[in-house]
Design a protein around this motif. Sequence first.
Motif, PDB file in Angstrom:
ATOM      1  N   TRP A  98     -11.223  -9.286   9.846  1.00  0.00           N
ATOM      2  CA  TRP A  98     -12.505  -8.822   9.305  1.00  0.00           C
ATOM      3  C   TRP A  98     -12.677  -7.323   9.476  1.00  0.00           C
ATOM      4  N   LEU A  99     -12.179  -6.835  10.604  1.00  0.00           N
ATOM      5  CA  LEU A  99     -12.216  -5.384  10.828  1.00  0.00           C
ATOM      6  C   LEU A  99     -11.357  -4.681   9.772  1.00  0.00           C
ATOM      7  N   ASN A 100     -10.195  -5.286   9.476  1.00  0.00           N
ATOM      8  CA  ASN A 100      -9.309  -4.729   8.447  1.00  0.00           C
ATOM      9  C   ASN A 100      -9.995  -4.702   7.091  1.00  0.00           C
ATOM     10  N   ILE A 101     -10.650  -5.823   6.736  1.00  0.00           N
ATOM     11  CA  ILE A 101     -11.300  -5.920   5.426  1.00  0.00           C
ATOM     12  C   ILE A 101     -12.438  -4.896   5.332  1.00  0.00           C
ATOM     13  N   ILE A 102     -13.224  -4.774   6.400  1.00  0.00           N
ATOM     14  CA  ILE A 102     -14.345  -3.826   6.381  1.00  0.00           C
ATOM     15  C   ILE A 102     -13.821  -2.391   6.271  1.00  0.00           C
ATOM     16  N   PHE A 103     -12.781  -2.073   7.016  1.00  0.00           N
ATOM     17  CA  PHE A 103     -12.203  -0.724   6.968  1.00  0.00           C
ATOM     18  C   PHE A 103     -11.657  -0.434   5.570  1.00  0.00           C
ATOM     19  N   PHE A 104     -10.929  -1.397   5.041  1.00  0.00           N
ATOM     20  CA  PHE A 104     -10.304  -1.239   3.727  1.00  0.00           C
ATOM     21  C   PHE A 104     -11.370  -1.068   2.633  1.00  0.00           C
ATOM     22  N   SER A 105     -12.368  -1.984   2.612  1.00  0.00           N
ATOM     23  CA  SER A 105     -13.404  -1.878   1.566  1.00  0.00           C
ATOM     24  C   SER A 105     -14.278  -0.652   1.794  1.00  0.00           C
ATOM     25  N   GLY A 106     -14.576  -0.348   3.048  1.00  0.00           N
ATOM     26  CA  GLY A 106     -15.437   0.796   3.360  1.00  0.00           C
ATOM     27  C   GLY A 106     -14.852   2.104   2.848  1.00  0.00           C
ATOM     28  N   THR A 107     -13.550   2.325   3.122  1.00  0.00           N
ATOM     29  CA  THR A 107     -12.921   3.579   2.677  1.00  0.00           C
ATOM     30  C   THR A 107     -12.850   3.620   1.144  1.00  0.00           C
ATOM     31  N   THR A 108     -12.592   2.456   0.521  1.00  0.00           N
ATOM     32  CA  THR A 108     -12.503   2.421  -0.951  1.00  0.00           C
ATOM     33  C   THR A 108     -13.856   2.748  -1.574  1.00  0.00           C
ATOM     34  N   VAL A 109     -14.914   2.088  -1.091  1.00  0.00           N
ATOM     35  CA  VAL A 109     -16.256   2.326  -1.653  1.00  0.00           C
ATOM     36  C   VAL A 109     -16.678   3.782  -1.412  1.00  0.00           C
ATOM     37  N   LEU A 154     -10.402   8.862   0.136  1.00  0.00           N
ATOM     38  CA  LEU A 154      -9.662   8.833  -1.134  1.00  0.00           C
ATOM     39  C   LEU A 154      -8.155   8.761  -0.886  1.00  0.00           C
ATOM     40  N   ARG A 155      -7.683   9.539   0.077  1.00  0.00           N
ATOM     41  CA  ARG A 155      -6.242   9.527   0.382  1.00  0.00           C
ATOM     42  C   ARG A 155      -5.775   8.118   0.778  1.00  0.00           C
ATOM     43  N   LEU A 156      -6.552   7.444   1.632  1.00  0.00           N
ATOM     44  CA  LEU A 156      -6.158   6.093   2.056  1.00  0.00           C
ATOM     45  C   LEU A 156      -6.166   5.119   0.881  1.00  0.00           C
ATOM     46  N   THR A 157      -7.185   5.233   0.026  1.00  0.00           N
ATOM     47  CA  THR A 157      -7.275   4.329  -1.132  1.00  0.00           C
ATOM     48  C   THR A 157      -6.049   4.501  -2.031  1.00  0.00           C
ATOM     49  N   VAL A 158      -5.687   5.751  -2.302  1.00  0.00           N
ATOM     50  CA  VAL A 158      -4.529   6.010  -3.171  1.00  0.00           C
ATOM     51  C   VAL A 158      -3.239   5.515  -2.509  1.00  0.00           C
ATOM     52  N   VAL A 159      -3.072   5.818  -1.218  1.00  0.00           N
ATOM     53  CA  VAL A 159      -1.834   5.405  -0.528  1.00  0.00           C
ATOM     54  C   VAL A 159      -1.728   3.878  -0.452  1.00  0.00           C
ATOM     55  N   TYR A 160      -2.840   3.212  -0.161  1.00  0.00           N
ATOM     56  CA  TYR A 160      -2.836   1.739  -0.108  1.00  0.00           C
ATOM     57  C   TYR A 160      -2.363   1.162  -1.440  1.00  0.00           C
ATOM     58  N   ALA A 213     -14.779   6.327  -1.128  1.00  0.00           N
ATOM     59  CA  ALA A 213     -14.002   7.198  -2.025  1.00  0.00           C
ATOM     60  C   ALA A 213     -14.543   7.137  -3.443  1.00  0.00           C
ATOM     61  N   LEU A 214     -14.797   5.916  -3.931  1.00  0.00           N
ATOM     62  CA  LEU A 214     -15.207   5.752  -5.334  1.00  0.00           C
ATOM     63  C   LEU A 214     -16.601   6.296  -5.612  1.00  0.00           C
ATOM     64  N   ILE A 215     -17.498   6.157  -4.643  1.00  0.00           N
ATOM     65  CA  ILE A 215     -18.874   6.638  -4.857  1.00  0.00           C
ATOM     66  C   ILE A 215     -19.026   8.059  -4.291  1.00  0.00           C
ATOM     67  N   GLY A 216     -18.523   8.256  -3.094  1.00  0.00           N
ATOM     68  CA  GLY A 216     -18.739   9.531  -2.397  1.00  0.00           C
ATOM     69  C   GLY A 216     -18.059  10.721  -3.055  1.00  0.00           C
ATOM     70  N   CYS A 217     -16.806  10.549  -3.501  1.00  0.00           N
ATOM     71  CA  CYS A 217     -16.069  11.708  -4.052  1.00  0.00           C
ATOM     72  C   CYS A 217     -16.721  12.267  -5.326  1.00  0.00           C
ATOM     73  N   PRO A 218     -17.043  11.415  -6.335  1.00  0.00           N
ATOM     74  CA  PRO A 218     -17.706  11.977  -7.530  1.00  0.00           C
ATOM     75  C   PRO A 218     -19.049  12.624  -7.189  1.00  0.00           C
ATOM     76  N   PHE A 219     -19.806  11.984  -6.280  1.00  0.00           N
ATOM     77  CA  PHE A 219     -21.109  12.541  -5.888  1.00  0.00           C
ATOM     78  C   PHE A 219     -20.921  13.915  -5.232  1.00  0.00           C
ATOM     79  N   TYR A 220     -19.958  13.989  -4.319  1.00  0.00           N
ATOM     80  CA  TYR A 220     -19.695  15.239  -3.596  1.00  0.00           C
ATOM     81  C   TYR A 220     -19.261  16.344  -4.566  1.00  0.00           C
ATOM     82  N   LEU A 221     -18.378  15.959  -5.516  1.00  0.00           N
ATOM     83  CA  LEU A 221     -17.886  16.936  -6.501  1.00  0.00           C
ATOM     84  C   LEU A 221     -19.023  17.502  -7.337  1.00  0.00           C
ATOM     85  N   SER A 222     -19.931  16.591  -7.797  1.00  0.00           N
ATOM     86  CA  SER A 222     -21.034  17.049  -8.660  1.00  0.00           C
ATOM     87  C   SER A 222     -22.028  17.899  -7.868  1.00  0.00           C
TER      88      SER A 222
END
Length: 311
Positions: A15-26, A190-196, A28-37
């Motif tokens: 469960w810790l793995n799933i939370i870490f995995f989904s947390g970093t993905t979400v 984002l780096r972890l999401t891409v590498v995964y 990256a997907l929401i935070g990076c575009p927001f940060y860029l804009s």
Amino acid sequence: MNIKTTSGPIRENIWLNIIFFSGTTVAALIGCPFYLSRFGISSSEIFLFIFYLWATGISVTAGYHRLFSHVTYKAHPLVEFFFLFFGAAAFEMSALGWSSQHRDHHRYVDTENDPYNIKKGFFYAHIGWLIFWKHRSNLDNVRDLQKNSLVMHQDKHYLLWAVSSGILMPLVLGFLSGHLLGAFLFSICLRLTVVYHSTFAINSVCHMFGKATYDIYATAKDHWLVAFLTNGEGYHNFHHRFPGDYRNGVRWYQWDPSKWLIGFLSWFGLSRDLKRVSDFRILEARLAAEQQMARDSADKIFESTNVAENE
Ligand SMILES: [Zn+2]
Ligand SMILES: [Zn+2]
């Protein structure tokens, strides 16, 4: 992620793995575009992201995979340290656990004991196995690596290695350059999401799509796009046919930065004993595959002609 060392059951922290995995993905997907804009991106953030993406990815491919799992060459302890340090930052287990699992993949490919068995479908081979795979890691197949004190240290203190290299170091560098949030979003999430996903694509995409250049009956295929995304690991049909070769992209025009790095390091004595299958054996395998393919299509034409004539 997998934060366990190899001493316990493999799915201990699921469960810790799933939370870490989904947390970093979400994030990256929401935070990076927001940060860029909102803030744009500085050259130091781009540099840190690209360096981390490269260092983490190449440590998994040239290090975890070709050095530790397959022992296709020998490396100087400094190189081993680099691969263990940045390999841990990929949060894909210790080198010892990863290698044990990967050796099982080759040994039991496409069967129940294959951790990323493609016969259970694309989703399972890509990411589902992280959730559903129940086998314990059998460390009998990594006795050679257990003699390496650096590998054993990384396995025993895996969390320390992974957090230091994968989280603390990018955060400190981001803080020092005045971009802490940017470092968190790009160089960690984002780096972890891409590498995964690029690493997982080798187990899913490359066992389903692409060309069977050297062994037409293997589920492993050569896929140039995955090779491009994974420092050359996409030439998976070649790799399953000749797993002991330090090269995966064996032809001059094939994209294989892991091979180039290993070759480059050998000029300085930082890598040695690079194992290569002879050109003759490679050509022989390719011709046999082409011959078999021609025979199979001739059989199909023959069968369909027979059916048409009998109707
Ligand atoms: Zn494979
Ligand atoms: Zn392999």
